[in-house]
Write an enzyme that holds these catalytic residues in place. Structure first.
Site, PDB file in Angstrom:
ATOM      1  N   LYS A  35     -62.290  20.525 -34.569  1.00  0.00           N
ATOM      2  CA  LYS A  35     -61.845  21.920 -34.161  1.00  0.00           C
ATOM      3  C   LYS A  35     -60.575  22.084 -34.939  1.00  0.00           C
ATOM      4  CE  LYS A  35     -59.110  19.805 -30.290  1.00  0.00           C
ATOM      5  NZ  LYS A  35     -59.239  19.150 -29.217  1.00  0.00           N
ATOM      6  N   ARG A 126     -55.324  18.393 -17.332  1.00  0.00           N
ATOM      7  CA  ARG A 126     -56.330  19.403 -17.956  1.00  0.00           C
ATOM      8  C   ARG A 126     -57.472  19.307 -17.084  1.00  0.00           C
ATOM      9  NH1 ARG A 126     -56.950  19.799 -24.398  1.00  0.00           N
ATOM     10  NH2 ARG A 126     -59.008  18.673 -23.691  1.00  0.00           N
TER      11      ARG A 126
HETATM   12  C1  LIG Z   1     -58.941  17.950 -29.079  1.00  0.00           C
HETATM   13  C2  LIG Z   1     -59.840  16.998 -28.384  1.00  0.00           C
HETATM   14  C3  LIG Z   1     -59.710  15.740 -28.759  1.00  0.00           C
HETATM   15  C4  LIG Z   1     -59.155  15.176 -30.052  1.00  0.00           C
HETATM   16  O1  LIG Z   1     -57.845  15.120 -29.674  1.00  0.00           O
HETATM   17  P1  LIG Z   1     -56.903  14.445 -31.164  1.00  0.00           P
HETATM   18  O2  LIG Z   1     -55.506  14.191 -30.490  1.00  0.00           O
HETATM   19  O3  LIG Z   1     -56.980  15.488 -31.876  1.00  0.00           O
HETATM   20  O4  LIG Z   1     -57.607  13.307 -31.752  1.00  0.00           O
HETATM   21  C5  LIG Z   1     -60.573  14.807 -28.019  1.00  0.00           C
HETATM   22  N1  LIG Z   1     -61.041  15.200 -26.795  1.00  0.00           N
HETATM   23  C6  LIG Z   1     -61.064  16.425 -26.503  1.00  0.00           C
HETATM   24  C7  LIG Z   1     -61.757  16.783 -25.109  1.00  0.00           C
HETATM   25  C8  LIG Z   1     -60.331  17.324 -27.128  1.00  0.00           C
HETATM   26  O5  LIG Z   1     -60.125  18.619 -26.701  1.00  0.00           O
END
Ligand SMILES: *Cc1c(COP(=O)(O)O)cnc(C)c1O
Length: 346
Positions: A35, A126
């Site tokens: 992302k 979250r």
């Molecule tokens: C963005 C995200 C990740 C990855 O997180 P990082 O800290 O960038 O490694 C993993 N799981 C979910 C659900 C996310 O939204």
């Protein structure tokens, strides 16, 4: 053209290789999160070639972009899909993170053979059903599914509440997983590497969703550079449009700035200040670290950023380029800004 960001894919590739090898040795599958770079196909390819087992993104647009570039996946959607997006996902996405019975049931109706991971909130607040209500909710949902299955449980920390992994919150997810007979325990993001490195990750955890560590070599929640990974993967470059010596404190009563913040200035006397042609629309200024020793980012408005360059040794002039390391939030903003050119180095 400037401003632009230079993304060093070979560094990122080495980070992915290192992570997937380390995790793989402990029986943990790495899920490559795309992302931050909007599903860039070159990155997706690097993830798969370097050992990631699944590609994950939060946006259906990014997954469609990868698919249309010939990337086969498998894909995971890591934001709980809005009901209205399920039609855009159903042909491409195999793995779904869910946290609501309604969403799970709709996916079951619309997607053939979806594999769902039920999110459990272990404290970051979250997404996810609270861990103490999880077993009941998951068991209930399981009974309603006809075409799809809940293959596992997942959890996310670090992202919203800034929660760090602890024995306690790790055990919460393992306990739920055991009670609902989950094959997969999926954790993320990057902040979980701290526990992994210390050997504190329960052996039942077999999947880790990682973006930041692979892409930037950092862990913003743990406030560290990851020692066995490479940083400086993304560099921001912007052009100087004004270079003048001015006082360091504005002249006049101070209200709020263009972003609604109350700026605070330290009086250092007269300073040489460069204005670069990039601002809040392009980057998060507090996420920029100048590569010129002695330079300091002072403040931004929407289109301008002021850098104190008094201590910089090299001679500067209007038209010169200043370069910066970028943190997660600066990278995120720049990636989604149409004004910032993206240059990928292989
Ligand atoms: C963005 C995200 C990740 C990855 O997180 P990082 O800290 O960038 O490694 C993993 N799981 C979910 C659900 C996310 O939204």
């Amino acid at each position: 053209m400037f401003p632009r960001m230079i993304i060093d894919l070979s560094k990122i590739r080495r980070n992915i290789e290192k992570l997937s090898e380390k995790l793989g040795k402990s029986g943990i599958d790495m899920v490559g999160v795309t992302k931050l770079f909007m599903g860039e196909p070159a990155l997706a390819k690097a993830y798969l070639e370097a050992g990631a087992k699944i590609l994950a993104d939060s946006r259906h647009e990014n997954i469609t972009r990868m698919k249309n570039s010939g990337i086969e996946g498998p894909f995971m959607i890591i934001r709980i899909p809005p009901l209205s997006h399920i039609p855009m996902l159903k042909e491409t996405v195999e793995y779904y993170l869910v946290s609501e019975p309604e969403v799970a049931m709709r996916i079951d109706e619309e997607v053939k053979g979806a594999k769902m991971i039920y999110m459990v909130d272990v404290g970051d607040l979250r997404e996810g059903v609270m861990y103490y209500e999880a077993v009941e909710e998951i068991e209930k949902v399981k009974k309603t599914l006809k075409n799809s299955s809940i293959i596992g449980v997942g959890t996310n920390i670090g992202c919203f509440g800034g929660v760090l992994p602890t024995k306690e919150n790790l055990n919460r997810i393992v306990k739920v997983a055991k009670s609902v007979d989950a094959q997969v325990i999926s954790v993320g993001g990057t902040v979980y590497l701290i526990s992994f490195e210390k050997g504190e990750l329960p052996k039942e955890i077999n999947q880790m969703r990682i973006g930041e560590a692979a892409l930037l070599g950092t862990d913003v929640t743990g406030n560290r550079e990851i020692p066995y990974l490479e940083q400086g993967t993304v560099i921001f470059e912007a052009e100087i449009i004004e270079l003048k010596t001015k006082p360091s404190v504005p002249d006049g009563p101070i209200g709020y700035d263009s972003m609604g913040r109350k700026p605070i200035f330290e009086d250092k006397g007269k300073r040489l200040r460069a204005i670069i042609a990039a601002g809040e629309q392009d980057i998060n200024p507090s996420g920029l670290t100048p590569l010129d020793e002695g330079a300091e980012v002072i403040h931004s408005s929407s289109d301008h950023t002021i850098i104190d360059v008094t201590e910089v040794q090299r001679p500067l002039k209007v038209g010169d380029i200043l370069r910066f390391r970028m943190n997660y939030s600066a990278t995120l903003r720049a990636m989604t800004s149409p004004y910032v050119e993206k240059v990928w180095l292989e």
